[in-house]
Scaffold this motif. Structure first.
Motif, mmCIF file in Angstrom:
data_model
loop_
_atom_site.group_PDB
_atom_site.id
_atom_site.type_symbol
_atom_site.label_atom_id
_atom_site.label_comp_id
_atom_site.label_asym_id
_atom_site.label_seq_id
_atom_site.Cartn_x
_atom_site.Cartn_y
_atom_site.Cartn_z
ATOM 1 N N ASN A 33 59.134 81.032 35.714
ATOM 2 C CA ASN A 33 59.169 81.612 34.414
ATOM 3 C C ASN A 33 60.729 81.205 33.983
ATOM 4 O OD1 ASN A 33 61.139 83.411 35.762
ATOM 5 N ND2 ASN A 33 59.677 85.043 35.870
ATOM 6 N N GLU A 34 61.371 81.628 32.981
ATOM 7 C CA GLU A 34 62.651 81.029 32.352
ATOM 8 C C GLU A 34 63.587 81.168 33.240
ATOM 9 O OE1 GLU A 34 63.909 84.905 29.475
ATOM 10 O OE2 GLU A 34 63.756 82.873 28.888
ATOM 11 N N HIS A 35 63.309 82.120 34.471
ATOM 12 C CA HIS A 35 64.607 82.408 35.419
ATOM 13 C C HIS A 35 64.328 81.935 36.988
ATOM 14 C CE1 HIS A 35 67.214 84.216 32.247
ATOM 15 N NE2 HIS A 35 66.193 85.236 32.214
ATOM 16 N N ALA A 39 70.866 81.973 34.466
ATOM 17 C CA ALA A 39 70.614 80.855 33.852
ATOM 18 C C ALA A 39 69.136 80.692 33.553
ATOM 19 C CB ALA A 39 70.651 79.852 35.095
ATOM 20 N N THR A 40 68.792 79.867 32.566
ATOM 21 C CA THR A 40 67.682 79.556 31.879
ATOM 22 C C THR A 40 66.934 78.257 32.476
ATOM 23 O OG1 THR A 40 68.384 80.762 29.883
ATOM 24 C CG2 THR A 40 66.517 79.398 29.887
ATOM 25 N N MET A 41 65.722 78.298 33.028
ATOM 26 C CA MET A 41 64.984 77.082 33.257
ATOM 27 C C MET A 41 64.555 76.198 31.939
ATOM 28 S SD MET A 41 61.446 76.410 35.383
ATOM 29 C CE MET A 41 62.044 77.385 36.842
ATOM 30 N N ILE A 70 65.140 72.249 36.418
ATOM 31 C CA ILE A 70 66.045 72.044 35.689
ATOM 32 C C ILE A 70 66.660 73.180 35.242
ATOM 33 C CG2 ILE A 70 67.478 70.586 34.165
ATOM 34 C CD1 ILE A 70 66.025 68.126 35.289
ATOM 35 N N PHE A 71 67.857 73.770 35.357
ATOM 36 C CA PHE A 71 68.248 74.939 34.875
ATOM 37 C C PHE A 71 69.602 74.760 33.662
ATOM 38 C CE2 PHE A 71 66.347 76.609 38.470
ATOM 39 C CZ PHE A 71 65.709 77.662 38.122
ATOM 40 N N ARG A 72 69.692 75.637 32.856
ATOM 41 C CA ARG A 72 70.755 75.464 31.764
ATOM 42 C C ARG A 72 71.579 76.750 32.080
ATOM 43 N NH1 ARG A 72 67.996 75.351 27.453
ATOM 44 N NH2 ARG A 72 68.122 77.600 26.665
#
Length: 399
Positions: free
Chosen positions: A87-89, A110-112, A125-127
């Motif tokens: 998921n996004e994390h 962080a957000t994927m 890869i995360f942001r």
């Protein structure tokens, strides 16, 4: 009357001041890292060892072992005998027979941006800033971190993968990361005034459709691992989408499936399809309405497979001619016997070279999606003795 005078404190020596400064800097750096770094904000659980991967064939009668809905994790795949969900994390690795968690890698702050699952590694890869700035590679079977590095990709990033290469793609260019080490193998940026309108990756390399404001367009293929240019040709005049580069180069041009030689880009064959246009394909809710695979076979070396608009095509890798085709409700899975194709509520094992039916396992408990109508089914995956049916709503494991 006596007076107590202030006592003069001993003056610290210069070495003492130096060590004190170093200590303060270290403490401040530690606090910063604890709040913002990968190490200080990551919830990690690893498995003691990768799972034992069984080569046993699918059972003649399949039963539902477990299922999961997409509320928790919206990306799902299989590698190293492990079901990968994300998921996004973060990312989780699940046991294919029980659904129990074996490992996880979670980044709550962080957000994927995206991830890709290769044969034995997951690259995510995360942001943590305005850009996609941190990349990590995890062993698919255990969750052990293989490498970590800083990157500087646009937030329009999409990740694709093949072999031991992960391709980070944006309209402004591509960068190929090494899944084994943490290096960026090569980059390609189109000339000024041009952008990458479509990108495909596979065992034969990377193919890009380059579109320029001058009205010119090119199809170009690069070596997957070195980035060396291999050929460059003019694309068809219709709207073009690059589907894949597995054995042959597969394009959707208008309503036609076009097969090009992976060696020089020459046209080998065309097949009429039920797709209205390349634009309609890209606008569908399912991002997996088109994909390619390469089925290893004995004697022939392998057969390229193209899944497009609920139909599966087997293609001769030399001539590009159509070997067989069959209606399919999702992307098939590959196993040692052949290709497991979802067809009309059933799972059919077919010979990759001829399309001939080899077996048809019975699903004992129909009614659990996608065992019934298979509506919303995206693809099948094999994880040891388990068949994983992945849909838009979640997944179901059969064994």
């Amino acid at each position: 009357m006596s007076r107590v005078l202030p006592r003069r404190l001993p003056r610290p020596s210069w070495p003492a001041l130096t060590w004190l400064a170093v200590l303060v800097i270290a403490l401040v750096a530690g606090l910063i890292l604890a709040g913002t770094s990968n190490a200080g904000s990551t919830d990690v659980r690893t498995a003691a060892s990768p799972p034992a991967i069984s080569s046993a064939p699918l059972a003649e009668q399949l039963e539902t072992r477990w299922s999961a809905q997409s509320a928790a994790d919206d990306q799902r795949s299989v590698a190293s005998g492990t079901v990968i969900t994300a998921n996004e994390h973060g990312v989780r690795g699940l046991d294919p027979l029980s659904g129990e968690e074996r490992w996880h890698y979670l980044r709550p702050n962080a957000t994927m941006c995206d991830l890709t699952v290769l044969d034995d590694v997951v690259i995510a890869i995360f942001r943590t800033t305005g850009r996609c700035n941190e990349a990590v590679a995890l062993e698919a079977g255990s969750g052990v971190r293989r490498w970590y590095r800083n990157v500087g990709f646009s937030d329009q990033l999409s990740l694709l993968g093949s072999g031991t290469a992960a391709l980070a793609a944006t309209p402004g260019g591509i960068a190929v990361l090494d899944a084994v080490g943490n290096s960026i193998r090569w980059r390609y940026n189109p000339p000024q005034g041009c952008e990458l309108a479509s990108i495909g990756i596979g065992i034969n390399g990377v193919v890009v459709l380059e579109s320029c404001t001058t009205g010119t367009a090119w199809l170009a293929q690069f070596d997957l691992y070195s980035g060396d240019p291999q050929w460059r040709v003019a694309p068809p005049e219709d709207d073009v989408t690059v589907l894949g580069v597995d054995g042959v180069v597969s394009l959707l041009a208008g309503q036609q499936l076009r097969i090009l030689s992976a060696r020089n880009g020459s046209l080998l064959s065309t097949v009429d399809t039920a797709v209205e246009s390349a634009e309609s394909l890209e606008s569908e809710e399912s991002a997996e309405s088109a994909a390619t695979l390469f089925a290893e076979t004995s004697g022939r070396g392998g057969v390229p497979l193209v899944y497009l608009a609920e139909r599966l095509y087997g293609v001769d890798p030399v001539s590009g001619t159509l070997l067989w085709s069959v209606a399919a409700t999702g992307l098939p899975a590959l196993n040692d016997l052949g290709v497991v194709v979802p067809e009309g509520g059933e799972f059919v094992i077919r010979d990759a070279s001829t399309g001939q039916e080899l077996d048809r396992p019975i699903v004992a408990d129909q009614g659990t999606p996608p065992g019934g109508s298979q509506d919303g089914l995206l693809r099948l995956e094999i994880a040891g003795p388990a068949l994983i049916a992945i849909s838009a709503d979640g997944l179901v494991a059969y064994a």
